[in-house]
Design a protein around this motif. Structure first.
Motif, PDB file in Angstrom:
ATOM      1  N   MET A 163       0.837  -1.197   0.000  1.00 38.11           N
ATOM      2  CA  MET A 163       0.000   0.000   0.000  1.00 38.11           C
ATOM      3  C   MET A 163       0.867   1.240   0.000  1.00 38.11           C
ATOM      4  O   MET A 163       2.035   1.212   0.400  1.00 38.11           O
ATOM      5  N   ASN A 164       0.287   2.318  -0.477  1.00 36.96           N
ATOM      6  CA  ASN A 164       0.914   3.630  -0.372  1.00 36.96           C
ATOM      7  C   ASN A 164      -0.192   4.665  -0.271  1.00 36.96           C
ATOM      8  O   ASN A 164      -1.377   4.314  -0.249  1.00 36.96           O
ATOM      9  N   GLN A 165       0.182   5.920  -0.224  1.00 40.81           N
ATOM     10  CA  GLN A 165      -0.827   6.968  -0.009  1.00 40.81           C
ATOM     11  C   GLN A 165      -1.617   7.293  -1.267  1.00 40.81           C
ATOM     12  O   GLN A 165      -2.642   7.959  -1.202  1.00 40.81           O
ATOM     13  N   PHE A 166      -1.173   6.813  -2.418  1.00 47.43           N
ATOM     14  CA  PHE A 166      -1.812   7.204  -3.665  1.00 47.43           C
ATOM     15  C   PHE A 166      -2.674   6.096  -4.248  1.00 47.43           C
ATOM     16  O   PHE A 166      -3.825   6.307  -4.592  1.00 47.43           O
ATOM     17  N   TYR A 167      -2.107   4.897  -4.412  1.00 50.82           N
ATOM     18  CA  TYR A 167      -2.859   3.745  -4.896  1.00 50.82           C
ATOM     19  C   TYR A 167      -2.782   2.663  -3.834  1.00 50.82           C
ATOM     20  O   TYR A 167      -1.687   2.294  -3.409  1.00 50.82           O
ATOM     21  N   SER A 168      -3.911   2.138  -3.408  1.00 45.93           N
ATOM     22  CA  SER A 168      -3.857   1.012  -2.477  1.00 45.93           C
ATOM     23  C   SER A 168      -5.195   0.307  -2.433  1.00 45.93           C
ATOM     24  O   SER A 168      -6.240   0.882  -2.785  1.00 45.93           O
ATOM     25  N   THR A 169      -5.155  -0.933  -1.996  1.00 44.52           N
ATOM     26  CA  THR A 169      -6.371  -1.714  -1.817  1.00 44.52           C
ATOM     27  C   THR A 169      -7.294  -1.045  -0.806  1.00 44.52           C
ATOM     28  O   THR A 169      -8.522  -1.129  -0.920  1.00 44.52           O
ATOM     29  N   VAL A 170      -6.714  -0.377   0.173  1.00 41.62           N
ATOM     30  CA  VAL A 170      -7.513   0.312   1.192  1.00 41.62           C
ATOM     31  C   VAL A 170      -8.386   1.388   0.538  1.00 41.62           C
ATOM     32  O   VAL A 170      -9.596   1.469   0.792  1.00 41.62           O
ATOM     33  N   ILE A 171      -7.785   2.211  -0.306  1.00 43.88           N
ATOM     34  CA  ILE A 171      -8.544   3.266  -0.985  1.00 43.88           C
ATOM     35  C   ILE A 171      -9.640   2.654  -1.864  1.00 43.88           C
ATOM     36  O   ILE A 171     -10.783   3.119  -1.884  1.00 43.88           O
ATOM     37  N   THR A 172      -9.291   1.575  -2.572  1.00 43.98           N
ATOM     38  CA  THR A 172     -10.281   0.899  -3.419  1.00 43.98           C
ATOM     39  C   THR A 172     -11.457   0.401  -2.600  1.00 43.98           C
ATOM     40  O   THR A 172     -12.623   0.565  -2.988  1.00 43.98           O
ATOM     41  N   MET A 173     -11.176  -0.199  -1.459  1.00 46.10           N
ATOM     42  CA  MET A 173     -12.243  -0.745  -0.626  1.00 46.10           C
ATOM     43  C   MET A 173     -13.120   0.351  -0.027  1.00 46.10           C
ATOM     44  O   MET A 173     -14.331   0.170   0.115  1.00 46.10           O
ATOM     45  N   VAL A 174     -12.533   1.470   0.316  1.00 43.12           N
ATOM     46  CA  VAL A 174     -13.331   2.583   0.829  1.00 43.12           C
ATOM     47  C   VAL A 174     -14.272   3.090  -0.268  1.00 43.12           C
ATOM     48  O   VAL A 174     -15.454   3.353  -0.029  1.00 43.12           O
ATOM     49  N   GLN A 175     -13.753   3.207  -1.488  1.00 46.43           N
ATOM     50  CA  GLN A 175     -14.592   3.666  -2.587  1.00 46.43           C
ATOM     51  C   GLN A 175     -15.723   2.681  -2.876  1.00 46.43           C
ATOM     52  O   GLN A 175     -16.871   3.078  -3.072  1.00 46.43           O
ATOM     53  N   LEU A 176     -15.389   1.390  -2.896  1.00 46.90           N
ATOM     54  CA  LEU A 176     -16.440   0.389  -3.110  1.00 46.90           C
ATOM     55  C   LEU A 176     -17.456   0.409  -1.976  1.00 46.90           C
ATOM     56  O   LEU A 176     -18.666   0.303  -2.202  1.00 46.90           O
ATOM     57  N   GLY A 177     -16.956   0.560  -0.758  1.00 50.47           N
ATOM     58  CA  GLY A 177     -17.831   0.538   0.412  1.00 50.47           C
ATOM     59  C   GLY A 177     -18.746   1.731   0.527  1.00 50.47           C
ATOM     60  O   GLY A 177     -19.743   1.696   1.260  1.00 50.47           O
ATOM     61  N   SER A 178     -18.441   2.786  -0.219  1.00 49.15           N
ATOM     62  CA  SER A 178     -19.294   3.981  -0.174  1.00 49.15           C
ATOM     63  C   SER A 178     -20.642   3.745  -0.851  1.00 49.15           C
ATOM     64  O   SER A 178     -21.584   4.511  -0.662  1.00 49.15           O
ATOM     65  N   GLY A 179     -20.711   2.683  -1.658  1.00 48.70           N
ATOM     66  CA  GLY A 179     -21.942   2.407  -2.389  1.00 48.70           C
ATOM     67  C   GLY A 179     -22.072   3.201  -3.675  1.00 48.70           C
ATOM     68  O   GLY A 179     -23.106   3.129  -4.346  1.00 48.70           O
ATOM     69  N   GLU A 180     -21.033   3.953  -4.037  1.00 47.05           N
ATOM     70  CA  GLU A 180     -21.096   4.790  -5.232  1.00 47.05           C
ATOM     71  C   GLU A 180     -20.056   4.387  -6.266  1.00 47.05           C
ATOM     72  O   GLU A 180     -19.691   5.178  -7.138  1.00 47.05           O
ATOM     73  N   SER A 181     -19.587   3.156  -6.173  1.00 46.70           N
ATOM     74  CA  SER A 181     -18.590   2.678  -7.122  1.00 46.70           C
ATOM     75  C   SER A 181     -19.121   1.407  -7.772  1.00 46.70           C
ATOM     76  O   SER A 181     -20.329   1.257  -7.958  1.00 46.70           O
TER      77      SER A 181
END
Length: 617
Positions: A150-168
């Motif tokens: 992971m890093n601050q720009f691209y990471s699985t964490v960021i992807t999961m937050v976006q998916l979890g928002s319900g708007e991805s």
């Protein structure tokens, strides 16, 4: 023609011998028939072999794509395949790493067993893509990227937050969809634990992130900690439960999500935050570039080749960047003279970066400005393109949780089934980093006819293998988007000198990237040195420059692809115009570039060469 029929025909010719001119004429006629029959038979056999090879190749890549989606379930969701929405994947486990190796080496061997020469031209192109991908993937796995999950720009964490928002891409339309996401979150929680383990292995191997990048990551985890579970972005889908669900189902889902998020997910994210603060940050490295890692220079050269899809050396790319920076500075100075600015270029930069008339005073005004610009661009597109995407795009601000470390703008592809438009994300965090004079070129790049055209058209292709619709090469995609900025000049969208300066400013960013990215990762530059270089050569806001430099530190080589790709596309266009003369059709050229999916530069060059030769016949 069968062997028995061939013998009868020859026998008939012999019986006619000695019968004068008529016999000789008959003999010649029969011989001609025999020859034609043999040629027809050979041609038929060749066509049969060609069809066999074509069928074998299409079956192979179809099987590959299906197996790939099983191996990478998160990608399947973004590709609109919902069979694996409950699965997370195991991209940090030993089992996964072995499965990935076997997958790529196995499919490479199967592809090599197919004779490329007998495939039709379009599938030869596809075959070259497939072989290229497998080879690069096998080289890539020889470097220890698993220690940097992971890093601050691209990471699985960021992807999961976006998916979890319900708007991805993750669907939330049925009860099963909600249960699927619950299961996927379980996998994510396990992944966080594995990520910590891999990062500890990286600490032992001296394969760690630079300190400043770790400092940027920590607030992203802190932002997920909330006093009330219902305030978590992961709870957002529960606030939008489908009306069709029964009251019992709604109550059940609310209870399940509150327990999962409050008792397991948030504690897991807090544990990672604590690990980053107390263990990983003290072990982070002082060097800012990949040269500071074990075998880092060789690793970086691979990443440069991977992202540019060329074999250019790092030194060659650095020199191209220096040359382009000098050229663009000269063009910028011409604009300064044209608008009658009295000071020097540096003073012109300062004026454009600070005076209030060049900026919006509120966030929504910036978003609305891009929506209005969308209409202006759409009016002229049909003059330059035969093929345009069916999917639309919308403009949205970057989400609050990541806006401080996100780039100035980005693009998210539309849903494959057309249920969701593409998204042009604009970062409204710092309005001084979003000047009005940069809006046209940024929209051309991120939306139409840049990323939105290239990616949406690729997804909408028919008659090409699935893997080809969804594979991507940064040099092609970013090179096309930067070419789209150039195209804005011809489209009459940059006639205003300030908007043209905006185009030059964005092009300067991509030229500086060649210098700064290679400087950071191969020539020992510090973060501060890279920031200063960009300050000296552009009017960019300091916050934007810092985010850019830290992005290059996190994903080395990716930033090289823009300018390298653009220069190749411009080179191919110029060559086609020269060879075709009056026969050159710009819209047809764009069709050729956009209608085979994303291509490595060498494969694109072969395609355009074949097209030019066909036009000359």
């Amino acid at each position: 023609m069968q062997k028995g029929m061939l013998a009868l025909a020859v026998g008939a010719a012999l019986l006619l011998g000695g019968c004068g001119d008529k016999a000789e004429h008959a003999t010649n006629a029969v011989a001609a028939d025999v020859q034609a029959g043999v040629k027809s038979d050979v041609k038929s056999q060749e066509q049969g072999l060609n069809e066999q090879a074509k069928s074998a190749y299409l079956a192979l890549v179809d099987s590959y794509f299906k197996d790939y989606l099983k191996l990478e379930p998160l990608y399947a969701t973004f590709f609109g395949v919902n069979d694996y929405n409950a699965e997370f994947g195991g991209d940090l486990t030993e089992e996964y790493l072995k499965a990935r190796h076997d997958f790529n080496s196995g499919y490479l061997a199967k592809a090599r067993a197919i004779d490329r020469a007998v495939l039709p031209a379009d599938l030869q192109l596809s075959y070259d893509l497939f072989i290229y991908d497998r080879n690069m993937a096998l080289v890539d796995e020889t470097f220890p990227a698993r220690f940097l999950p992971m890093n601050q720009f691209y990471s699985t964490v960021i992807t999961m937050v976006q998916l979890g928002s319900g708007e991805s891409a993750q669907p939330f339309a049925t009860k099963q969809d909600y249960l699927n996401w619950e299961s996927r979150l379980d996998g994510f929680i396990a992944w966080l634990e594995r990520a910590e383990t891999r990062m500890k292995e990286g600490m032992e191997s001296k394969v760690v992130l630079p300190r400043v990048l770790v400092e940027r990551m920590i607030p992203q985890f802190t932002a997920q900690q909330v006093a009330d579970v219902k305030e978590s972005i992961f709870y957002a889908p529960i606030t939008k439960l489908p009306a069709e669900l029964s009251a019992e189902d709604k109550a059940e889902l609310e209870q399940r999500y509150q327990a999962l998020i409050g008792e397991r997910l948030l504690p897991a994210l807090a544990k990672m935050e604590s690990f980053l603060k107390t263990s990983y940050l003290p072990a982070a490295r002082a060097s800012d570039g990949w040269w500071g890692l074990p075998n880092g220079k060789a690793w970086y050269q691979h990443l440069a080749n991977l992202h540019t899809t060329t074999d250019k050396s790092v030194d060659e790319i650095h020199d191209i960047g220096l040359s382009e920076v000098a050229r663009i500075l000269a063009e910028m100075d011409k604009v300064r003279t044209q608008v009658g600015f009295a000071g020097d270029l540096k003073a012109f930069f300062a004026s454009l970066s600070s005076e209030p008339q060049y900026f919006f005073s509120d966030r929504q005004g910036l978003v609305d400005g891009y929506m209005a610009l969308k209409d202006d661009i759409n009016k002229v597109l049909p003059k330059y393109f035969n093929v345009m995407p069916k999917a639309d795009y919308v403009v949205k601000p970057v989400e609050a949780f990541r806006e401080q470390s996100a780039a100035g703008a980005s693009y998210e592809a539309p849903a494959v089934d057309g249920s969701r438009p593409g998204v042009f994300y604009i970062n409204t965090y710092n309005l001084k980093a979003q000047p009005k004079w940069g809006m046209t070129t940024l929209s051309l790049h991120e939306a139409a006819p840049g990323h939105h055209f290239q990616i949406a058209i690729k997804q909408e292709l028919t008659g090409v293998p699935e893997f080809q619709r969804f594979s991507g090469y940064t040099a092609f995609e970013e090179g096309w988007a930067l070419y789209a900025e150039y195209l804005g000049i011809e489209m009459g969208l940059l006639s205003d000198p300030y908007q043209y300066f905006g185009k030059l400013s964005d092009e300067m960013l991509r030229a500086m990237r060649l210098v700064v990215d290679t400087g950071l990762h191969a020539k020992g530059w510090s973060r501060e040195q890279a920031i200063q270089y960009m300050k000296d050569n552009s009017p960019m806001a300091e916050s934007d420059i810092i985010a850019e430099v830290e992005r290059y530190m996190a994903i080395p080589g990716q930033a090289l692809s823009y300018k390298v790709g653009q220069l190749k596309i411009l080179e191919l266009r110029a060559d086609a115009e020269k060879r075709l003369g009056a026969k050159f059709d710009l819209r047809a050229f764009h069709d050729q570039v956009l209608t085979s999916g994303s291509l490595p530069m060498a494969v694109l060059e072969q395609k355009i060469d074949r097209w030019v030769k066909a036009q000359l016949q």
